[in-house]
Scaffold this active site. Structure first.
Site, PDB file in Angstrom:
ATOM      1  CG  HIS A  79      -1.882   1.092   1.343  1.00 30.40           C
ATOM      2  ND1 HIS A  79      -3.244   0.887   1.478  1.00 30.40           N
ATOM      3  CD2 HIS A  79      -1.720   2.439   1.377  1.00 30.40           C
ATOM      4  CE1 HIS A  79      -3.868   2.045   1.586  1.00 30.40           C
ATOM      5  NE2 HIS A  79      -2.960   3.010   1.522  1.00 30.40           N
ATOM      6  CG  HIS A  81      -0.993   6.846  -1.524  1.00 32.24           C
ATOM      7  ND1 HIS A  81      -2.250   6.985  -2.076  1.00 32.24           N
ATOM      8  CD2 HIS A  81      -1.161   6.142  -0.371  1.00 32.24           C
ATOM      9  CE1 HIS A  81      -3.146   6.398  -1.285  1.00 32.24           C
ATOM     10  NE2 HIS A  81      -2.500   5.874  -0.244  1.00 32.24           N
ATOM     11  CE  LYS A  84      -3.117  11.514  -2.398  1.00 34.78           C
ATOM     12  NZ  LYS A  84      -3.549  10.194  -2.927  1.00 34.78           N
ATOM     13  CG  HIS A 230      -7.549   4.171   0.816  1.00 36.42           C
ATOM     14  ND1 HIS A 230      -7.082   3.417  -0.234  1.00 36.42           N
ATOM     15  CD2 HIS A 230      -6.518   5.005   1.164  1.00 36.42           C
ATOM     16  CE1 HIS A 230      -5.834   3.768  -0.506  1.00 36.42           C
ATOM     17  NE2 HIS A 230      -5.474   4.732   0.322  1.00 36.42           N
ATOM     18  CD  GLU A 233      -6.181   7.254   6.286  1.00 37.09           C
ATOM     19  OE1 GLU A 233      -5.008   7.568   6.541  1.00 37.09           O
ATOM     20  OE2 GLU A 233      -6.630   7.198   5.123  1.00 37.09           O
ATOM     21  CG  ASN A 331       0.146   8.910   1.906  1.00 32.83           C
ATOM     22  OD1 ASN A 331      -0.568   8.075   2.433  1.00 32.83           O
ATOM     23  ND2 ASN A 331      -0.278   9.679   0.914  1.00 32.83           N
TER      24      ASN A 331
END
Length: 438
Positions: A79, A81, A84, A230, A233, A331
């Site tokens: 997982h 990103h 970004k 997702h 969260e 992230n």
């Protein structure tokens, strides 16, 4: 550790290696905490044999004594990103909250996400992951018009260019409320299918959620896609989309793989609610990935107030029910998490501390190896076995305690039996992309 020129021609005998039994088909377990000692022979880029230490090396093999150092398979990051990543210098999160992260990431996407910007930042991130020893990765990609075409085109290009270093999977990412437009999902699902990706979404607690979930399952089933959500969260105990996803999976009889990430609110719910939800998740065969570093950064953050909880989900309780569980990077240097380097050794050792995956550590190393590989549909990754590629991480640390105490210690990354150059890219390489908002 070993140099980038290692090894010379011919087979290599890695002597006195410490290997997790859970990653070697249970062959070894005589040192305690799920660890065993072995000699590993590498030949023609593959693992040729795994044997008890002290057995004579093949004739002509170069012997390398690891002196008890841990050997792990190439690591699997379920997982992330990439799109970004590394925008923090030009788009920091003003207060560290989840709401501000959403706003900042959206503003950056609109202002800066050209093909060149995405390609350079994503390539930078992949260089980091490769240097640290990651061999497979799933990245969520913001799939929001009009930038979705640019993002998926760049991803497809990078997936091809990096195929011999990091196996990449793409997963669509958008807020589930977008499914109010009936034309949206078919177009996105077709794009994902064309890229061999995974259909994903953020399952906010919105009106019509159950119907939207059925749309997702139907679109995935029609195209033979797996699903990645997702989920919850938030610290709001009323957020229960994990339960709804499990119910929808059971209702539809969905046969693909399902992964749910985050699931933070579960830790805030009462015991009966937790039990009912986890029973459903287990019956539905859903895998769960926790993102401990990012969610400690985001969850329960209020200015001037010390956080009261860790933001992670209930991995111990899940594993006790047979639910597949993993941890991942999430992230990297963006408004959702200001830090990180796509280093799965860091992720694993931080998870050991944050989630109390110790006393004993045992087979928790599956969180970053076999389990995420299985959830990505690749049963060859995350394992050390005869006949598999010699994609290995050789560590100076000899056991879990030494690894946890010094996760940044010496390591050598082997790909097809050869040591790679581990020089990390310099943040200065991205400075010109950050000048826009300085």
């Amino acid at each position: 550790m070993l140099s980038g020129a290692f090894p010379p021609a011919g087979p290599v005998h890695l002597a006195n290696a410490t290997v997790p039994s859970a990653l070697t088909a249970g062959m070894l377990n005589h040192l305690g905490e799920g660890l065993g000692r072995a000699d590993i022979v590498i030949d023609q880029g593959e693992i040729a044999s795994i044997s008890p230490p002290g057995i004579a090396a093949p004739e002509g093999a170069t012997r390398v004594d690891l002196d008890g150092g841990l050997v792990l398979p190439g690591l699997v990051d379920l997982h992330t990103h990439l799109d970004k990543g590394h925008i923090w210098p030009r788009r920091p999160n003003p207060d560290g909250t989840f709401a501000s992260a959403l706003e900042a990431a959206q503003a950056d996407r609109v202002a800066h996400w050209s093909a060149d910007d995405l390609r350079r930042r994503m390539s930078f991130a992949l260089q980091c992951a490769h240097a640290h020893g990651t061999v497979a990765m799933r990245t969520h990609l913001d799939t929001i018009p009009p930038h979705d075409t640019i993002t998926w085109d760049v991803f497809t290009e990078l997936r091809r260019d990096w195929a011999d270093r990091v196996d990449l999977q793409g997963s669509a990412l958008f807020g589930i409320e977008r499914l109010a437009d009936p034309a949206y999902l078919p177009r996105i699902a077709d794009r994902v299918a064309a890229c061999g990706g995974t259909l994903g979404v953020v399952s906010y607690m919105v009106d019509g959620l159950d119907g939207y979930l059925r749309q997702m399952f139907r679109a995935a089933a029609e195209r033979g896609l797996d699903l990645d959500f997702h989920v919850d969260e938030t610290g709001d105990p009323g957020a229960d989309s994990l339960r709804r996803i499990a119910e929808t999976a059971l209702e539809t009889g969905f046969s693909g793989r399902i992964v749910c990430g985050h699931c933070c609110s579960l830790a805030r719910q009462d015991a009966d609610t937790v039990d009912r939800t986890l029973d459903l998740v287990a019956r539905a065969g859903i895998g769960v990935v926790s993102l401990p570093m990012c969610n400690m950064f985001l969850m329960d953050r209020e200015p001037g107030r010390t956080p009261r909880w860790r933001g992670v989900t209930l991995l111990h309780e899940m594993r006790a029910r047979g639910i597949p569980v993993a941890v991942a990077s999430d992230n990297t240097r963006d408004p959702f998490y200001a830090y990180g380097d796509l280093d799965m050794i860091e992720v694993f050792t931080q998870a050991m501390r944050i989630l109390h995956l110790d006393m004993p550590v045992g087979d928790w190393v599956r969180l970053v190896t076999t389990t995420p590989a299985d959830l990505m549909g690749d049963p060859t990754r995350g394992r050390i076995d005869v006949g598999l590629p010699a994609d290995l991480v050789l560590l100076r640390a000899r056991d879990w305690n030494e690894l946890g105490a010094r996760p940044s210690g010496p390591r050598t990354v082997l790909r097809a039996g050869r040591a790679i150059a581990r020089a990390l890219p310099d943040y200065r390489d991205l400075d010109d992309l950050m000048e826009h908002d300085r």
